[in-house]
Structures are given as C-alpha cells and as structure tokens.
Design a protein around this motif. Structure first.
Motif: not given
Length: 287
Positions: A217-230
């Motif tokens: 991550v992210p070379g093979d698969v990118s990850v995107l979260a909804w909202d931001d947090s610690a």
C-alpha cells in the motif's frame, strides 16, 4: 400535535440518539467529534447535549417518546436518515423541535445541516482516476442510510463517466466488516487497484488486510478513507482521506438548534465540502 416547547428561558439540553453498538461508538471518531462540536456551540449559552446510545431504531423511537413525556430535552438532533424516515413525522407529532444532519439532495420539513457527499465522492474518483486507476472499489456503509445511497450513486456515475471499472462491497462501519469486505475485493480477478472506504475504521482494517496478503500500500493497491481522523494519521502508511472538519459540522448543528429554540424555526446551513488529502496510502496505479 403537542405544543412546541418554549425556548426563550429554556435551559434543557439538546438530545442526540445514536442507534449503534456502544463498542462501535467507542472506536469510531466521527460521532465523538460531532458531539464535541455541538457541545461547543451550545456551551456558549450554557446549554448541553444529552447523548443516548441505543441498539436499534425501535429503542431510538422509544427514547424520543420518553423524552417528550418527561420534557427532558428542548430539541433533538437527527442523524443517519433513512428513506421515508419515520422519526421526522414522530418528532413533529411529539412537538419536539428537530435539526437533521442530511445529504444536500434531501428535502425535509425540519431544519437541516447539509453535507454534499455526492460531490465529495465525485472528487474522490477524479483524484484516483488522475493517478491512473482504472479499477476502483468502494466499501460502503449500510445501504439503508440515505447518505450511503447518495454516495453509491455518485460513485457509480463518476466511474462510468471516467470509463473505469467499479465495484461496491457493503459493510457496516466496523473493523471486522471492513476487513471482510477488503478480503473479498482483493481476491477478485482483476483486482481493484484502489479502494475507497466509507469511514476511517474500515480503511485502517482494509489496509491491514492488504499487507497481510502481501500487497504493498500504495504500490499494489491505494487506500482512501472517508473523513479524516487520528486513526488515519497514525496508520502505517498514513491514510489519504476525503478530509472533513467534523467539529465545524457539529458547531453548525449546534447553531441551528440554538436558532430553533430562540425563534421557533431555523435556516438550513451547508457544511464545508470534503477535500482530498493525499498521504502515503494513495499513489499511481500499478503498471
């Protein structure tokens, strides 16, 4: 219909009911930040928020009836709208002033604070497409929720317009469901090269599953979260997010509640839009 509660000299708290497991409430930052924002706005005039966590919608309805009978709260904040939501009519019947947190596309007979999740989802897809991703997945929250459906529709439309493949796995915001959905998606052939998760807890779980399966991550698969947090900032790698000021959202809700109590009605307010915040979990699509 019961007579509306008087607001001018009323110092009772505003009420917020969350129908979810106490364990999830304890680990999901969104509602704690939202509650803090509401409390911050109300505290300026010596009001407070009464929070009740209940297991299901039936218990939520029972709570509103009890609050109305006991005159325990001056107003109610409604979250997690569903289609033809029965709570709105009930609160009007009970004479409880209400402010609803709602998608921008939903019209309601009560004051609203709107969040444009559709525009945010289109922005998320644009950012991933700009990085070269052509197979994008989404791990959603419960389909019964209006904001989930809004994001689903925007995701499908944005992917179709960009000419990229897309798939949605349904989850429930928990770590376990996020991990299960990620495991299901990452064994697909062809595998998605980017996954958008509907909250931070599921995104952290999904990134962990990817690494356990030997994927970078992210070379093979990118990850995107909804909202931001610690949680996003402390993950390894730190998670990119559709960042959103939840405390400011809570303060808007608090302002609507105060206006309701002072004037008997309140103007709708729109929250500041999400923005794509790039960290270490998103990158160019693999060749």
């Amino acid at each position: 219909m019961a007579a509306p509660y008087p607001g001018a000299m009323d110092t009772r708290p505003a009420g917020l009911v969350l129908a979810r497991t106490p364990r999830l409430f304890g680990i999901e930052p969104f509602y704690m930040e939202l509650l803090g924002g509401i409390e911050g706005a109300l505290a300026e005039v010596d009001r407070a928020v009464m929070l009740q966590v209940v297991p299901d919608s039936a218990a939520e309805i029972a709570t509103y009836r009890r609050w109305a009978a006991d005159r325990a709260v001056a107003a109610v904040v409604v979250v997690n709208l569903v289609a033809d939501d029965p709570r709105i009519g009930l609160l009007r019947e009970l004479g409880l002033p209400a402010a609803a947190l709602a998608p921008a596309s939903v019209r309601l007979p009560v004051a609203r604070v709107t969040v444009d999740g559709a525009s945010a989802m289109r922005e998320a897809v644009r950012e991933l497409v700009a990085l070269g991703h052509r197979r994008i997945a989404r791990v959603s929250g419960p389909r019964a929720l209006v904001h989930t459906r809004e994001r689903d529709e925007a995701f499908a439309q944005a992917c179709a317009e960009a000419g990229v493949d897309h798939v949605v796995a349904v989850a429930d915001y928990t770590e376990e469901a996020g991990a299960e959905a990620a495991a299901e998606l990452l064994v697909r052939d062809p595998r998605p090269t980017a996954v958008v998760f509907d909250n931070d807890v599921m995104a952290v779980a999904g990134a962990r599953v990817a690494k356990e399966r030997g994927l970078d991550v992210p070379g093979d698969v990118s990850v995107l979260a909804w909202d931001d947090s610690a949680l996003c900032r402390l993950a390894s790698p730190p998670l990119s997010a559709m960042s959103f000021d939840v405390d400011a959202l809570g303060r808007l809700v608090g302002a609507v509640v105060l206006e309701l109590l002072e004037h008997g009605e309140a103007a709708d307010r729109a929250a500041v839009e999400h923005r794509f915040l790039a960290r270490g979990s998103t990158g160019p699509a693999p060749a």
